[in-house]
Each structure stands twice: as structure tokens, then as C-alpha cells.
Write an enzyme that holds these catalytic residues in place. Structure first.
Site, PDB file in Angstrom:
ATOM      1  N   THR A  50       0.839  -1.207   0.000  1.00 42.14           N
ATOM      2  CA  THR A  50       0.000   0.000   0.000  1.00 42.14           C
ATOM      3  C   THR A  50       0.869   1.251   0.000  1.00 42.14           C
ATOM      4  O   THR A  50       0.671   2.154  -0.814  1.00 42.14           O
ATOM      5  CB  THR A  50      -0.911  -0.008   1.247  1.00 42.14           C
ATOM      6  OG1 THR A  50      -1.558  -1.277   1.310  1.00 42.14           O
ATOM      7  CG2 THR A  50      -1.941   1.097   1.178  1.00 42.14           C
ATOM      8  N   THR A  51       1.851   1.277   0.903  1.00 42.81           N
ATOM      9  CA  THR A  51       2.758   2.424   0.965  1.00 42.81           C
ATOM     10  C   THR A  51       3.502   2.583  -0.366  1.00 42.81           C
ATOM     11  O   THR A  51       3.847   3.690  -0.763  1.00 42.81           O
ATOM     12  CB  THR A  51       3.767   2.216   2.124  1.00 42.81           C
ATOM     13  OG1 THR A  51       3.036   1.823   3.287  1.00 42.81           O
ATOM     14  CG2 THR A  51       4.553   3.467   2.422  1.00 42.81           C
ATOM     15  N   TYR A 137      -2.284 -10.689   2.677  1.00 41.63           N
ATOM     16  CA  TYR A 137      -2.190  -9.310   3.160  1.00 41.63           C
ATOM     17  C   TYR A 137      -3.621  -8.911   3.516  1.00 41.63           C
ATOM     18  O   TYR A 137      -4.440  -8.678   2.638  1.00 41.63           O
ATOM     19  CB  TYR A 137      -1.605  -8.421   2.061  1.00 41.63           C
ATOM     20  CG  TYR A 137      -1.487  -6.945   2.396  1.00 41.63           C
ATOM     21  CD1 TYR A 137      -1.716  -6.441   3.674  1.00 41.63           C
ATOM     22  CD2 TYR A 137      -1.117  -6.034   1.410  1.00 41.63           C
ATOM     23  CE1 TYR A 137      -1.598  -5.094   3.957  1.00 41.63           C
ATOM     24  CE2 TYR A 137      -0.992  -4.687   1.684  1.00 41.63           C
ATOM     25  CZ  TYR A 137      -1.245  -4.220   2.953  1.00 41.63           C
ATOM     26  OH  TYR A 137      -1.126  -2.878   3.233  1.00 41.63           O
ATOM     27  N   ASN A 138      -3.903  -8.906   4.810  1.00 45.23           N
ATOM     28  CA  ASN A 138      -5.253  -8.567   5.273  1.00 45.23           C
ATOM     29  C   ASN A 138      -5.306  -7.097   5.672  1.00 45.23           C
ATOM     30  O   ASN A 138      -4.578  -6.685   6.587  1.00 45.23           O
ATOM     31  CB  ASN A 138      -5.618  -9.446   6.483  1.00 45.23           C
ATOM     32  CG  ASN A 138      -7.100  -9.358   6.822  1.00 45.23           C
ATOM     33  OD1 ASN A 138      -7.942  -9.545   5.943  1.00 45.23           O
ATOM     34  ND2 ASN A 138      -7.424  -9.060   8.074  1.00 45.23           N
ATOM     35  N   TYR A 139      -6.084  -6.321   4.982  1.00 46.76           N
ATOM     36  CA  TYR A 139      -6.164  -4.884   5.261  1.00 46.76           C
ATOM     37  C   TYR A 139      -7.626  -4.448   5.072  1.00 46.76           C
ATOM     38  O   TYR A 139      -7.981  -3.810   4.079  1.00 46.76           O
ATOM     39  CB  TYR A 139      -5.227  -4.124   4.313  1.00 46.76           C
ATOM     40  CG  TYR A 139      -4.933  -2.685   4.683  1.00 46.76           C
ATOM     41  CD1 TYR A 139      -5.555  -2.035   5.746  1.00 46.76           C
ATOM     42  CD2 TYR A 139      -4.004  -1.953   3.948  1.00 46.76           C
ATOM     43  CE1 TYR A 139      -5.255  -0.719   6.061  1.00 46.76           C
ATOM     44  CE2 TYR A 139      -3.701  -0.634   4.245  1.00 46.76           C
ATOM     45  CZ  TYR A 139      -4.340  -0.024   5.299  1.00 46.76           C
ATOM     46  OH  TYR A 139      -4.047   1.289   5.607  1.00 46.76           O
ATOM     47  N   LYS A 162       0.063 -10.886   6.850  1.00 53.49           N
ATOM     48  CA  LYS A 162       0.367  -9.522   7.286  1.00 53.49           C
ATOM     49  C   LYS A 162      -0.977  -8.875   7.531  1.00 53.49           C
ATOM     50  O   LYS A 162      -1.776  -8.697   6.617  1.00 53.49           O
ATOM     51  CB  LYS A 162       1.144  -8.822   6.179  1.00 53.49           C
ATOM     52  CG  LYS A 162       1.097  -7.324   6.240  1.00 53.49           C
ATOM     53  CD  LYS A 162       1.974  -6.714   5.173  1.00 53.49           C
ATOM     54  CE  LYS A 162       1.157  -5.861   4.258  1.00 53.49           C
ATOM     55  NZ  LYS A 162       1.887  -4.870   3.498  1.00 53.49           N
ATOM     56  N   ASP A 163      -1.262  -8.602   8.794  1.00 51.27           N
ATOM     57  CA  ASP A 163      -2.584  -8.113   9.196  1.00 51.27           C
ATOM     58  C   ASP A 163      -2.480  -6.632   9.535  1.00 51.27           C
ATOM     59  O   ASP A 163      -1.948  -6.266  10.587  1.00 51.27           O
ATOM     60  CB  ASP A 163      -3.045  -8.917  10.426  1.00 51.27           C
ATOM     61  CG  ASP A 163      -4.486  -8.624  10.819  1.00 51.27           C
ATOM     62  OD1 ASP A 163      -5.304  -8.321   9.930  1.00 51.27           O
ATOM     63  OD2 ASP A 163      -4.794  -8.721  12.024  1.00 51.27           O
ATOM     64  N   THR A 164      -2.951  -5.776   8.640  1.00 47.90           N
ATOM     65  CA  THR A 164      -2.939  -4.347   8.946  1.00 47.90           C
ATOM     66  C   THR A 164      -4.241  -4.028   9.651  1.00 47.90           C
ATOM     67  O   THR A 164      -5.293  -3.877   9.032  1.00 47.90           O
ATOM     68  CB  THR A 164      -2.731  -3.493   7.679  1.00 47.90           C
ATOM     69  OG1 THR A 164      -1.438  -3.801   7.153  1.00 47.90           O
ATOM     70  CG2 THR A 164      -2.780  -2.001   7.993  1.00 47.90           C
TER      71      THR A 164
HETATM   72  C1  FW2 Z   1       1.875  -1.607   3.295  1.00 48.44           C
HETATM   73  C2  FW2 Z   1       1.822  -2.067   4.696  1.00 48.44           C
HETATM   74  C3  FW2 Z   1       1.913  -1.130   5.814  1.00 48.44           C
HETATM   75  C4  FW2 Z   1       0.675  -0.390   5.962  1.00 48.44           C
HETATM   76  C5  FW2 Z   1       0.659   0.506   7.137  1.00 48.44           C
HETATM   77  C6  FW2 Z   1      -0.119   1.708   6.728  1.00 48.44           C
HETATM   78  O1  FW2 Z   1       1.810  -2.457   2.405  1.00 48.44           O
HETATM   79  O2  FW2 Z   1       1.996  -0.405   3.047  1.00 48.44           O
HETATM   80  O3  FW2 Z   1      -0.415  -1.271   5.973  1.00 48.44           O
HETATM   81  O4  FW2 Z   1       1.926   0.853   7.612  1.00 48.44           O
HETATM   82  O5  FW2 Z   1      -0.144   2.662   7.713  1.00 48.44           O
HETATM   83  O6  FW2 Z   1       1.738  -3.214   4.965  1.00 48.44           O
END
Ligand code: FW2
Length: 293
Positions: A50-51, A137-139, A162-164
Site C-alpha cells: 500500500t505504501t 495481506y489482510n487490510y 500480514k494483518d494491517t
Molecule cells: C503496506 C503495509 C503497511 C501499511 C501501514 C499503513 O503495504 O503499506 O499497511 O503501515 O499505515 O503493509
């Protein structure tokens, strides 16, 4: 395979920003940035997260980033999600030639009411497409879908998560149900907590601009210095408070400049760069935080 995950210490994983200049990726700045943060304690780089503005990149851009990241870091996780399964599969296969530690994907997003069966099918299709381990990647805040521990267990082939998520209990549930998989939390505000409860590490944007502080939190936790770890976490929280109202993912580019002292380009619209007044405001806040780090 490039570097097996270390079982003995918690990983610091940086979802690396993608530097743009005039709408094109600056791969040299990307590789230099990775080398700097790896020197300062980052263990693994997460490409096209995402970043890194992954959902806004073309497949060719993601491949170019993977190649540059693999030349700059030993351990790489490649985010392959796409609303075109064909593309996600192609990227997952492409990743094999770089010996990545894992490929990762968010579930199919945007479309409401995708069923659990359909989500499971998507991940199983990705598992079948590649010999690389697959991470979820769970967000939920970004995708609108929460792929919780019971569903991951049922899917069966997912080797890491990876659980955000700012609810640490949610992240811990993966570890409880599947102690054999790698479990990371992705919230910048939970670095200290994630390490204290014994997750396998963190995936945090802050590792782009304050890798030293993230690394110092890990050392403080390992040494049992809770006060120090909490103090550093709270300073990162102050950075979040100052930058989130301006648009966090655009602000990260400025934060790298302010804390690390070099230019990593800018985001690409529709993630618009900060305006001059916003940059000044952020710089003033960072000045005050820097004095206490
Ligand atoms: C991504 C992450 C980190 C973010 C988090 C956003 O892929 O960017 O989910 O730091 O504030 O895993």
C-alpha cells in the site's frame, strides 16, 4: 531461495515507497532507499504494498520494482494482488525467478459481497500458480474485506499473514489457530505491542522514515526495556498524528526527506504530493519530534 526467515528474532519489514519523478518510477532512488533502510535494521522489503502504491501500478512497473528490490535486499516479499487474476498469477510466477521469500496478496477488493468461497478460491489459485510461499495481506480498512484466522486455516495453503489492523487480538488469532505460519501486524501504532506479544514481526511504513527507531523498539523489547520501547512508539504515534490529516501515503515521501535527509521523489496522482503549506506544517512538527528521538 534468498534468505530463510529467521526464527530467532522478529522481522522488521518495510513496505517500501515507490519514488516517482514526473510520473515515472526512479528505480535508482528506490534501490538506494532500500540499501539505506536495510543498513539501519530493516530485514525484509515488501514490494508494491500500500505504501508503495501497489494498487496504482502497472504489472510492468511492479516487475521493475521487484528486480530493483532484489538487487538491493536479500529478503523480498512481492505483493501481486490484481483484480485481474491472470495478472496476479503472472506476477506470482514471475517472482519465482528472484527467489522471493514470499508473494502476498490482498483478497479481491472493491466488489462488495464476494463470498468466502470466492475468496478461498482466489488464494488457492494463487497457491497453485507459484512455488513461492503465499502470504495473505489482510487490510480490511482498505479492501473492505476481513480474511480472518478461521478462513485462512480453511484455505490451507497460506504460509504467512500480514494483518494491517489496530486490533492486536485479531492478529494474534492467526498465530493461535496456525502457530506454524508467519504472522505480522501492519499497524504503525502497534510496533511495540506486536513485538511484546511475540508476533513474527511488523510490516510498517515507519520503517521507511524511522528505521532506526523501529529497530530500537525491537532491541528495547528484547532487552526488557519497556519504558524505552513505549517512548519510541509514542514518538512514532506523534508522527502519525501530524501526517495522517495531510494524507499519510503522500506524507511518507516528505517524512523520508525530513528524517533520512534525502529525496525519494514524490507519489503519483491520484495520490497527490503534499502542497507547500502542508510540507511546512509537517516539517515543523517533525522538528519537535526529532529533538526527542
Ligand atoms: C503496506 C503495509 C503497511 C501499511 C501501514 C499503513 O503495504 O503499506 O499497511 O503501515 O499505515 O503493509
Amino acid at each position: 531461495m534468498a534468505g530463510q526467515p529467521s526464527r530467532s528474532r522478529m522481522d522488521i519489514i518495510a513496505p517500501v515507497i515507490t519514488p516517482f519523478r514526473g510520473g515515472r518510477i526512479d528505480l535508482e532512488a528506490y534501490a538506494d532507499h532500500i540499501k539505506n533502510i536495510v543498513r539501519k535494521g530493516v530485514d525484509v522489503v515488501f514490494v508494491a504494498g500500500t505504501t508503495g502504491l501497489g494498487p496504482a501500478l502497472t504489472a510492468e512497473e511492479k516487475k521493475a520494482l521487484l528486480e530493483a528490490a532484489s538487487s538491493a535486499a536479500k529478503r523480498v516479499i512481492f505483493h501481486v494482488a490484481s483484480l485481474r487474476l491472470e495478472e496476479a498469477v503472472e506476477l506470482a510466477k514471475y517472482a519465482e525467478r528472484f527467489g522471493v521469500e514470499a508473494v502476498a496478496s490482498v483478497p479481491p477488493y472493491y466488489f462488495p459481497r464476494i463470498s468466502e468461497r470466492q475468496i478461498a478460491r482466489y488464494f488457492r489459485d494463487l497457491c497453485a500458480a507459484t512455488s513461492a510461499p503465499l502470504y495473505l495481506y489482510n487490510y480490511p480498512a482498505a479492501t473492505g474485506k476481513d480474511v480472518g484466522a478461521p478462513l485462512v486455516k480453511e484455505i490451507g495453503c497460506i504460509r504467512g499473514v500480514k494483518d494491517t489492523n489496530e486490533e492486536i487480538a485479531h492478529t494474534l488469532a492467526y498465530k493461535r489457530l496456525m502457530p506454524e505460519i508467519r504472522v505480522y501486524n501492519g499497524a504503525d501504532s502497534l510496533i511495540f505491542a506486536s513485538m511484546a506479544v511475540g508476533l513474527d514481526g511488523v510490516v510498517v511504513s515507519a520503517a521507511n522514515y524511522l528505521p532506526e527507531a523501529v529497530s530500537a523498539i525491537r532491541e528495547a523489547v528484547a532487552a526488557g526495556d519497556v519504558d524505552k520501547a513505549r517512548r519510541l512508539q509514542f514518538l512514532i504515534n506523534e508522527v502519525l498524528d501530524a501526517s495522517r490529516p495531510l494524507g499519510y501515503f503522500a506524507a511518507v515521501y516528505e517524512l523520508v526527506k525530513l528524517f533520512q535527509g534525502y529525496d525519494v521523489g514524490e507519489p503519483r496522482p491520484p495520490i497527490y504530493p503534499l502542497e507547500a503549506a502542508e510540507r511546512t506544517k509537517l516539517a515543523a512538527a517533525v522538528e519537535k519530534i526529532k529533538e526527542r528521538i
